[in-house]
Write a protein that holds these residues in place. Sequence first.
Motif, PDB file in Angstrom:
ATOM      1  N   ASN A   7       6.063  -1.693  -6.771  1.00  0.00           N
ATOM      2  CA  ASN A   7       7.136  -1.838  -5.791  1.00  0.00           C
ATOM      3  C   ASN A   7       8.479  -1.384  -6.363  1.00  0.00           C
ATOM      4  N   ILE A   8       8.732  -1.731  -7.630  1.00  0.00           N
ATOM      5  CA  ILE A   8       9.964  -1.293  -8.287  1.00  0.00           C
ATOM      6  C   ILE A   8       9.975   0.221  -8.417  1.00  0.00           C
ATOM      7  N   TYR A   9       8.874   0.776  -8.902  1.00  0.00           N
ATOM      8  CA  TYR A   9       8.802   2.226  -9.087  1.00  0.00           C
ATOM      9  C   TYR A   9       9.054   2.954  -7.766  1.00  0.00           C
ATOM     10  N   ALA A  10       8.456   2.464  -6.695  1.00  0.00           N
ATOM     11  CA  ALA A  10       8.564   3.156  -5.409  1.00  0.00           C
ATOM     12  C   ALA A  10      10.011   3.217  -4.937  1.00  0.00           C
ATOM     13  N   LEU A  11      10.728   2.103  -5.023  1.00  0.00           N
ATOM     14  CA  LEU A  11      12.119   2.124  -4.578  1.00  0.00           C
ATOM     15  C   LEU A  11      12.944   3.080  -5.426  1.00  0.00           C
ATOM     16  N   VAL A  12      12.772   2.995  -6.740  1.00  0.00           N
ATOM     17  CA  VAL A  12      13.533   3.851  -7.648  1.00  0.00           C
ATOM     18  C   VAL A  12      13.206   5.317  -7.383  1.00  0.00           C
ATOM     19  N   ARG A  13      11.955   5.608  -7.145  1.00  0.00           N
ATOM     20  CA  ARG A  13      11.547   6.994  -6.944  1.00  0.00           C
ATOM     21  C   ARG A  13      12.116   7.570  -5.649  1.00  0.00           C
ATOM     22  N   ILE A  14      12.088   6.789  -4.580  1.00  0.00           N
ATOM     23  CA  ILE A  14      12.597   7.289  -3.309  1.00  0.00           C
ATOM     24  C   ILE A  14      14.096   7.577  -3.412  1.00  0.00           C
ATOM     25  N   ALA A  15      14.843   6.669  -4.036  1.00  0.00           N
ATOM     26  CA  ALA A  15      16.274   6.908  -4.223  1.00  0.00           C
ATOM     27  C   ALA A  15      16.507   8.171  -5.040  1.00  0.00           C
ATOM     28  N   ASP A  16      15.704   8.349  -6.088  1.00  0.00           N
ATOM     29  CA  ASP A  16      15.822   9.528  -6.933  1.00  0.00           C
ATOM     30  C   ASP A  16      15.508  10.807  -6.151  1.00  0.00           C
ATOM     31  N   GLU A  17      14.506  10.743  -5.285  1.00  0.00           N
ATOM     32  CA  GLU A  17      14.158  11.912  -4.486  1.00  0.00           C
ATOM     33  C   GLU A  17      15.270  12.285  -3.509  1.00  0.00           C
ATOM     34  N   ILE A  18      15.962  11.289  -2.979  1.00  0.00           N
ATOM     35  CA  ILE A  18      17.062  11.563  -2.056  1.00  0.00           C
ATOM     36  C   ILE A  18      18.100  12.460  -2.712  1.00  0.00           C
ATOM     37  N   VAL A  19      18.428  12.164  -3.982  1.00  0.00           N
ATOM     38  CA  VAL A  19      19.491  12.921  -4.660  1.00  0.00           C
ATOM     39  C   VAL A  19      18.966  14.134  -5.416  1.00  0.00           C
ATOM     40  N   ASP A  20      17.647  14.232  -5.574  1.00  0.00           N
ATOM     41  CA  ASP A  20      17.078  15.348  -6.343  1.00  0.00           C
ATOM     42  C   ASP A  20      16.481  16.441  -5.465  1.00  0.00           C
ATOM     43  N   GLY A  21      16.869  16.484  -4.208  1.00  0.00           N
ATOM     44  CA  GLY A  21      16.442  17.622  -3.401  1.00  0.00           C
ATOM     45  C   GLY A  21      15.917  17.288  -2.026  1.00  0.00           C
ATOM     46  N   ALA A  45      24.745   3.156  -8.411  1.00  0.00           N
ATOM     47  CA  ALA A  45      25.916   3.885  -8.918  1.00  0.00           C
ATOM     48  C   ALA A  45      25.477   5.138  -9.664  1.00  0.00           C
ATOM     49  N   SER A  46      24.408   5.034 -10.449  1.00  0.00           N
ATOM     50  CA  SER A  46      23.902   6.218 -11.161  1.00  0.00           C
ATOM     51  C   SER A  46      23.327   7.232 -10.200  1.00  0.00           C
ATOM     52  N   MET A  47      22.648   6.766  -9.158  1.00  0.00           N
ATOM     53  CA  MET A  47      22.134   7.707  -8.167  1.00  0.00           C
ATOM     54  C   MET A  47      23.285   8.447  -7.480  1.00  0.00           C
ATOM     55  N   ARG A  48      24.376   7.749  -7.210  1.00  0.00           N
ATOM     56  CA  ARG A  48      25.530   8.402  -6.590  1.00  0.00           C
ATOM     57  C   ARG A  48      26.116   9.473  -7.494  1.00  0.00           C
ATOM     58  N   ALA A  49      26.000   9.274  -8.805  1.00  0.00           N
ATOM     59  CA  ALA A  49      26.541  10.259  -9.746  1.00  0.00           C
ATOM     60  C   ALA A  49      25.818  11.592  -9.641  1.00  0.00           C
ATOM     61  N   ASP A  50      24.642  11.591  -9.047  1.00  0.00           N
ATOM     62  CA  ASP A  50      23.877  12.827  -8.883  1.00  0.00           C
ATOM     63  C   ASP A  50      24.171  13.522  -7.554  1.00  0.00           C
ATOM     64  N   VAL A  51      25.087  12.949  -6.779  1.00  0.00           N
ATOM     65  CA  VAL A  51      25.547  13.594  -5.558  1.00  0.00           C
ATOM     66  C   VAL A  51      27.027  13.870  -5.738  1.00  0.00           C
ATOM     67  N   ALA A  52      27.457  15.097  -5.464  1.00  0.00           N
ATOM     68  CA  ALA A  52      28.882  15.417  -5.587  1.00  0.00           C
ATOM     69  C   ALA A  52      29.673  14.543  -4.633  1.00  0.00           C
ATOM     70  N   ALA A  53      30.849  14.113  -5.055  1.00  0.00           N
ATOM     71  CA  ALA A  53      31.688  13.266  -4.209  1.00  0.00           C
ATOM     72  C   ALA A  53      32.037  13.990  -2.914  1.00  0.00           C
ATOM     73  N   GLN A  90       0.832  -1.205   0.000  1.00  0.00           N
ATOM     74  CA  GLN A  90       0.000   0.000   0.000  1.00  0.00           C
ATOM     75  C   GLN A  90       0.869   1.258   0.000  1.00  0.00           C
ATOM     76  N   ALA A  91       1.988   1.201   0.708  1.00  0.00           N
ATOM     77  CA  ALA A  91       2.909   2.334   0.725  1.00  0.00           C
ATOM     78  C   ALA A  91       3.507   2.560  -0.657  1.00  0.00           C
ATOM     79  N   ALA A  92       3.886   1.474  -1.329  1.00  0.00           N
ATOM     80  CA  ALA A  92       4.439   1.593  -2.677  1.00  0.00           C
ATOM     81  C   ALA A  92       3.406   2.161  -3.647  1.00  0.00           C
ATOM     82  N   LYS A  93       2.165   1.738  -3.506  1.00  0.00           N
ATOM     83  CA  LYS A  93       1.087   2.269  -4.347  1.00  0.00           C
ATOM     84  C   LYS A  93       0.911   3.763  -4.108  1.00  0.00           C
ATOM     85  N   ALA A  94       1.047   4.201  -2.857  1.00  0.00           N
ATOM     86  CA  ALA A  94       0.913   5.628  -2.543  1.00  0.00           C
ATOM     87  C   ALA A  94       2.019   6.442  -3.195  1.00  0.00           C
ATOM     88  N   VAL A  95       3.215   5.873  -3.279  1.00  0.00           N
ATOM     89  CA  VAL A  95       4.332   6.590  -3.911  1.00  0.00           C
ATOM     90  C   VAL A  95       4.023   6.867  -5.378  1.00  0.00           C
TER      91      VAL A  95
END
Length: 299
Positions: free
Chosen positions: A46-60, A119-127, A16-21
């Motif tokens: 479920n796949i979308y939710a994990l990918v989206r949360i990781a993306d949100e971490i690095v996108d602001g 690894a791609s998500m890390r590329a969106d955060v400066a070292a 249900q949490a993944a559906k809410a995302v």
Amino acid sequence: MSRTSTQEVFSRTAQQAAKAVISNYSTSFGLATSLLGSSHRHHIRNIYALVRIADEIVDGLAADAGLGVREQYALLDDFASATRNALRSGVSDNLIIHAFAETARAAEITVDLIEPFFASMRADVAAPGEPLAPVRSFHPDELRDYVYGSAEVVGLMCLRVFLLDQHRTPAQIEQLENGARELGAAFQNINFLRDLADDSQRLHRSYLTAASRLTDSDKSAWVKRIRQQLSYAEGTTSLLPKDARAAVRGAAALFAALNDKIAATPVDHLYRERVRIPNVVKASLAAKAVMLTMKDGRP
């Protein structure tokens, strides 16, 4: 309450949490996912939710909370580490990671797809320790690796869900994997073009050119490349199980419409405003995808 009942309640809550995302972050993918058969729908959410949360971490998300670069990097690493642990154990106290782990274990989504994504998500955060450049540009080799990790592997994850309990020849699987990668890359490249304003102004990123800005000629070349990617992916759709085709076709049609709108929009405008497709058009494209799929035979 028995352990089995505890697991069932927790897993249901995680789904249900993944559906809410997906409901809160993407009407487009939410609509496409609703076209999936019931056996696939929750797994793709479920796949979308994990990918989206990781993306949100690095996108602001982390930066807006006042975290410095080192802390942002650490937050993403903690999320990645928790995901790896959940893949091994089958359980996580993070609802989104728990939902993803259940899908990953069922569909045999392994670290060969997980690691390139993070690894791609890390590329969106400066070292750590490095100052943030005014604009982070991606050279062609960097972009290729970034798109593979951020988008193509997500297509491959979804494909593994679609092929659960399905038989395909090795040649067909190769075609489907290539199609999933091309579709994922097309979606990502379209997002790069429609997000030029936000990426350049807020996130200080330039994905599609080593220069600070695209030209109209650059944009036209990317539009052409995206059309080729979408065309290749379309040629493999009939190999998917029938209850996945309408969703894939619907999502592809929506992004093709976005690409057409981008093609007709001057690049200077894209650097000021994000192009959108009206909801009524999205609904029409979804309906056409369903009607086309109803006429299909089995692969």
